[in-house]
Design a protein around this motif. Sequence first.
Motif, PDB file in Angstrom:
ATOM      1  N   TYR A 130     -50.665 149.995  13.721  1.00 21.09           N
ATOM      2  CA  TYR A 130     -50.370 150.854  14.863  1.00 21.09           C
ATOM      3  C   TYR A 130     -50.316 152.325  14.446  1.00 21.09           C
ATOM      4  O   TYR A 130     -50.793 153.210  15.164  1.00 21.09           O
ATOM      5  CB  TYR A 130     -49.029 150.486  15.486  1.00 21.09           C
ATOM      6  CG  TYR A 130     -48.964 149.107  16.075  1.00 21.09           C
ATOM      7  CD1 TYR A 130     -47.743 148.464  16.240  1.00 21.09           C
ATOM      8  CD2 TYR A 130     -50.125 148.431  16.471  1.00 21.09           C
ATOM      9  CE1 TYR A 130     -47.668 147.186  16.790  1.00 21.09           C
ATOM     10  CE2 TYR A 130     -50.057 147.164  17.006  1.00 21.09           C
ATOM     11  CZ  TYR A 130     -48.833 146.543  17.167  1.00 21.09           C
ATOM     12  OH  TYR A 130     -48.762 145.283  17.698  1.00 21.09           O
ATOM     13  N   VAL A 200     -46.819 139.349  25.491  1.00 22.28           N
ATOM     14  CA  VAL A 200     -45.718 139.982  24.756  1.00 22.28           C
ATOM     15  C   VAL A 200     -46.253 140.844  23.621  1.00 22.28           C
ATOM     16  O   VAL A 200     -45.798 141.970  23.391  1.00 22.28           O
ATOM     17  CB  VAL A 200     -44.749 138.918  24.219  1.00 22.28           C
ATOM     18  CG1 VAL A 200     -43.718 139.552  23.272  1.00 22.28           C
ATOM     19  CG2 VAL A 200     -44.035 138.214  25.367  1.00 22.28           C
ATOM     20  N   GLY A 201     -47.229 140.309  22.902  1.00 26.97           N
ATOM     21  CA  GLY A 201     -47.812 141.067  21.805  1.00 26.97           C
ATOM     22  C   GLY A 201     -48.463 142.355  22.270  1.00 26.97           C
ATOM     23  O   GLY A 201     -48.324 143.412  21.636  1.00 26.97           O
ATOM     24  N   ARG A 204     -45.866 145.017  23.242  1.00 23.37           N
ATOM     25  CA  ARG A 204     -45.181 145.586  22.081  1.00 23.37           C
ATOM     26  C   ARG A 204     -46.071 146.544  21.296  1.00 23.37           C
ATOM     27  O   ARG A 204     -45.588 147.253  20.419  1.00 23.37           O
ATOM     28  CB  ARG A 204     -44.702 144.464  21.157  1.00 23.37           C
ATOM     29  CG  ARG A 204     -43.511 143.683  21.709  1.00 23.37           C
ATOM     30  CD  ARG A 204     -43.118 142.586  20.749  1.00 23.37           C
ATOM     31  NE  ARG A 204     -41.913 141.872  21.207  1.00 23.37           N
ATOM     32  CZ  ARG A 204     -41.404 140.810  20.602  1.00 23.37           C
ATOM     33  NH1 ARG A 204     -41.992 140.326  19.507  1.00 23.37           N
ATOM     34  NH2 ARG A 204     -40.321 140.231  21.069  1.00 23.37           N
ATOM     35  N   SER A 205     -47.341 146.565  21.602  1.00 18.00           N
ATOM     36  CA  SER A 205     -48.284 147.435  20.909  1.00 18.00           C
ATOM     37  C   SER A 205     -48.459 148.741  21.691  1.00 18.00           C
ATOM     38  O   SER A 205     -48.065 148.833  22.857  1.00 18.00           O
ATOM     39  CB  SER A 205     -49.641 146.733  20.783  1.00 18.00           C
ATOM     40  OG  SER A 205     -50.308 146.718  22.037  1.00 18.00           O
TER      41      SER A 205
END
Length: 301
Positions: A130, A200-201, A204-205
Amino acid sequence: MIAALMANTLYSLGFVLEKRALTSLPEVSIRQPARLLRLVLGSPLWIGGSLALASGFGAQLVVYRTLPIAAAQGIFVSGLVLLVLLSARLLGEETTGRERYALGAILAALLMVVLSLKEGSDTVSRSAPYQLILLVCVPSLAGGVWLYGAAERRSRHRHRAPTTGVEYGVAVGLLYGVSSLAIKGVSSYLTTSGLGGAVVGVLRSPYPYILMFTGAFGLVMSQAALQRCRASLIVPVCTTVTCLYTAVLGTLSFGEALPHDPLRLALRLAGTALAVSVLLAMPKHDTAPQQPPVGAKELTP
């Protein structure tokens, strides 16, 4: 390959429909984004074009799951031919001889990139850190917004030759390049087992938030630019910048290795260099319409 061709068709059709809708609307400006949105959302033709573009983004997600970034961008550039044909047919836009040569050179650059690919040896990366993505994207977004603002300020100068829209295309292309990296990032979560885990992934990114920013600013900036400039020039410039940005920085950010074979590596680098050279050489101004001499009388039959 089918998804890439579908994305090309949807993108070209979407831009042309939006341009045609914008020609019948009052002048829009990035200084009045609420008014711009109100005007375009009241046009059924513009809505049809935006839906085509949104569908193109969906097809792009499929492409990024199956092809390396550089290969995908090479195929996306081929859509410029369809864009020019549609612009001439539906918008009545004519390209100059210099612009046609430039388009031919861009397609030659595409061919070099395609020839540099080798099925089975090019890896398709699924993720990137990220921090690295943000380090690449944030300065690019700031640069794109700044460049667009600078082009706007220059265009307001009196006696300035009409702009072709190259500066606008580069600025919007940077934003769409960042958006393309975010789409690549989102596509990496589509392989996650279970829809809930994938959602969800993604949340969260940083990718969905990058997409929201580029979507909002890209929408306003691209519509104002499309209304003022020819789609047959501004869209190819935007597309080329987007593809170059995504192919180069996306390959590095997502860790997709360059070809090891010297010939394939030379083709890929030469294709990229040729495309950049074409952008730098493209005309920045349209020919101003000839004004009749002061005091001349119009002849009537």
